[in-house]
Design a protein around this motif. Structure first.
Motif, PDB file in Angstrom:
ATOM      1  N   UNK A   1      32.253  43.055  32.007  1.00 19.46           N
ATOM      2  CA  UNK A   1      33.504  42.474  32.496  1.00 19.46           C
ATOM      3  C   UNK A   1      34.678  42.932  31.649  1.00 19.46           C
ATOM      4  N   UNK A   2      35.746  43.271  32.337  1.00 22.05           N
ATOM      5  CA  UNK A   2      36.950  43.736  31.651  1.00 22.05           C
ATOM      6  C   UNK A   2      38.119  42.779  31.886  1.00 22.05           C
ATOM      7  N   UNK A   3      38.152  42.209  33.093  1.00 24.43           N
ATOM      8  CA  UNK A   3      39.264  41.318  33.439  1.00 24.43           C
ATOM      9  C   UNK A   3      38.811  40.373  34.543  1.00 24.43           C
ATOM     10  N   UNK A   4      39.207  39.106  34.421  1.00 28.13           N
ATOM     11  CA  UNK A   4      38.982  38.128  35.479  1.00 28.13           C
ATOM     12  C   UNK A   4      40.331  37.532  35.840  1.00 28.13           C
ATOM     13  N   UNK A   5      40.720  37.744  37.076  1.00 32.80           N
ATOM     14  CA  UNK A   5      41.989  37.228  37.584  1.00 32.80           C
ATOM     15  C   UNK A   5      41.685  35.977  38.399  1.00 32.80           C
ATOM     16  N   UNK A   6      42.160  34.827  37.930  1.00 31.36           N
ATOM     17  CA  UNK A   6      41.886  33.581  38.643  1.00 31.36           C
ATOM     18  C   UNK A   6      42.671  33.486  39.944  1.00 31.36           C
ATOM     19  N   UNK A   7      43.825  34.139  40.012  1.00 32.10           N
ATOM     20  CA  UNK A   7      44.598  34.158  41.244  1.00 32.10           C
ATOM     21  C   UNK A   7      45.665  33.100  41.283  1.00 32.10           C
ATOM     22  N   UNK A   8      46.033  32.738  42.495  1.00 31.82           N
ATOM     23  CA  UNK A   8      47.145  31.820  42.712  1.00 31.82           C
ATOM     24  C   UNK A   8      46.696  30.687  43.626  1.00 31.82           C
ATOM     25  N   UNK A   9      47.064  29.493  43.264  1.00 34.41           N
ATOM     26  CA  UNK A   9      46.814  28.337  44.122  1.00 34.41           C
ATOM     27  C   UNK A   9      48.038  28.096  44.992  1.00 34.41           C
ATOM     28  N   UNK A  10      47.842  28.203  46.303  1.00 36.96           N
ATOM     29  CA  UNK A  10      48.915  27.981  47.257  1.00 36.96           C
ATOM     30  C   UNK A  10      48.287  27.443  48.537  1.00 36.96           C
ATOM     31  N   UNK A  11      48.935  26.521  49.173  1.00 33.19           N
ATOM     32  CA  UNK A  11      48.385  25.833  50.335  1.00 33.19           C
ATOM     33  C   UNK A  11      48.138  26.811  51.487  1.00 33.19           C
ATOM     34  N   UNK A  12      46.917  26.759  52.045  1.00 29.44           N
ATOM     35  CA  UNK A  12      46.586  27.513  53.249  1.00 29.44           C
ATOM     36  C   UNK A  12      46.428  29.014  53.077  1.00 29.44           C
ATOM     37  N   UNK A  13      46.253  29.483  51.842  1.00 33.19           N
ATOM     38  CA  UNK A  13      46.109  30.928  51.625  1.00 33.19           C
ATOM     39  C   UNK A  13      44.916  31.210  50.711  1.00 33.19           C
ATOM     40  N   UNK A  14      44.565  32.472  50.620  1.00 31.73           N
ATOM     41  CA  UNK A  14      43.524  32.869  49.676  1.00 31.73           C
ATOM     42  C   UNK A  14      44.099  32.858  48.264  1.00 31.73           C
ATOM     43  N   UNK A  15      43.214  32.806  47.279  1.00 28.11           N
ATOM     44  CA  UNK A  15      43.682  32.740  45.892  1.00 28.11           C
ATOM     45  C   UNK A  15      43.965  34.119  45.300  1.00 28.11           C
ATOM     46  N   UNK A  16      43.353  35.159  45.854  1.00 29.51           N
ATOM     47  CA  UNK A  16      43.539  36.491  45.287  1.00 29.51           C
ATOM     48  C   UNK A  16      42.800  36.660  43.969  1.00 29.51           C
ATOM     49  N   UNK A  17      41.727  35.937  43.791  1.00 26.61           N
ATOM     50  CA  UNK A  17      40.930  36.029  42.563  1.00 26.61           C
ATOM     51  C   UNK A  17      40.190  37.364  42.544  1.00 26.61           C
ATOM     52  N   UNK A  18      39.895  37.869  41.327  1.00 27.58           N
ATOM     53  CA  UNK A  18      39.173  39.143  41.230  1.00 27.58           C
ATOM     54  C   UNK A  18      38.488  39.282  39.881  1.00 27.58           C
ATOM     55  N   UNK A  19      37.514  40.171  39.866  1.00 24.37           N
ATOM     56  CA  UNK A  19      36.836  40.580  38.631  1.00 24.37           C
ATOM     57  C   UNK A  19      36.951  42.093  38.520  1.00 24.37           C
ATOM     58  N   UNK A  20      37.272  42.558  37.324  1.00 27.77           N
ATOM     59  CA  UNK A  20      37.295  43.999  37.053  1.00 27.77           C
ATOM     60  C   UNK A  20      36.166  44.300  36.089  1.00 27.77           C
ATOM     61  N   UNK A  21      35.297  45.234  36.493  1.00 25.60           N
ATOM     62  CA  UNK A  21      34.141  45.618  35.699  1.00 25.60           C
ATOM     63  C   UNK A  21      34.366  47.018  35.153  1.00 25.60           C
TER      64      UNK A  21
END
Length: 175
Positions: free
Chosen positions: A113-133
């Motif tokens: 693992x190099x990076x873990x992006x938790x993303x954004x909390x917003x009503x009715x949308x995806x969080x945009x979370x990601x992992x970079x390996x």
């Protein structure tokens, strides 16, 4: 099946951790193969040439994008080696038979693992979370044939059936 099949698209795929733990709903950005280069210049060369180092590549990143914050995504943040098994079905068209053909594609990714992006909390949308390996190993198999294998720690750079580091391993006494 003729040799003139037309590759059309990836029908679908599944992502597994350690070969058997289904990761869930994700899309994956596979790494780029950027050759390490050194500029060669001097007498006998009209200018400069960026010369690739045989079988060597810069940092390779695999990115898993998630729709939501998920347990598998958090588990991939662990500071330990990761082995991903991405199995897909690709659609080809055979114009001689006027029919579709399905061929399996498998990508094996190993790294840390190099990076873990938790993303954004917003009503009715995806969080945009990601992992970079940080990818130190990749193997791509299409219809049972290995078409790419890069293993940085074991000096393997097999592309299209040619291992560009075989002579290097021999020169280093690794065979």
């Amino acid at each position: 099946m003729s040799n003139n099949v037309v590759p059309e698209k990836l029908i679908n795929f599944r992502a597994y951790n350690d070969g058997n733990d289904l990761l869930g709903v994700t899309d994956v950005q596979l790494p780029s193969l950027d050759a390490m280069t050194e500029t060669v210049k001097g007498a006998g060369i009209a200018g400069e040439v960026d010369s690739p180092v045989l079988g060597h590549f810069g940092s390779m990143e695999t990115v898993l994008n998630w729709r939501t914050i998920s347990k598998p995504g958090m588990n991939l943040a662990s500071q330990k080696g990761i082995s991903l098994d991405l199995r897909g079905a690709q659609q080809f068209y055979d114009p001689e038979k006027s029919e579709y053909v399905v061929k399996a594609v498998k990508c094996v990714i190993r790294g840390v693992p190099k990076k873990t992006e938790l993303g954004k909390l917003d009503v009715g949308t995806t969080t945009g979370s990601s992992n970079t390996i940080e990818t130190n190993y990749i193997k791509v198999i299409i219809a049972g044939e290995t078409v790419l294998e890069v293993d940085k720690y074991n000096y393997i750079s097999n592309i299209g059936g040619t291992d560009y580091l075989a002579d290097v391993r021999e020169a280093l006494g690794l065979n």
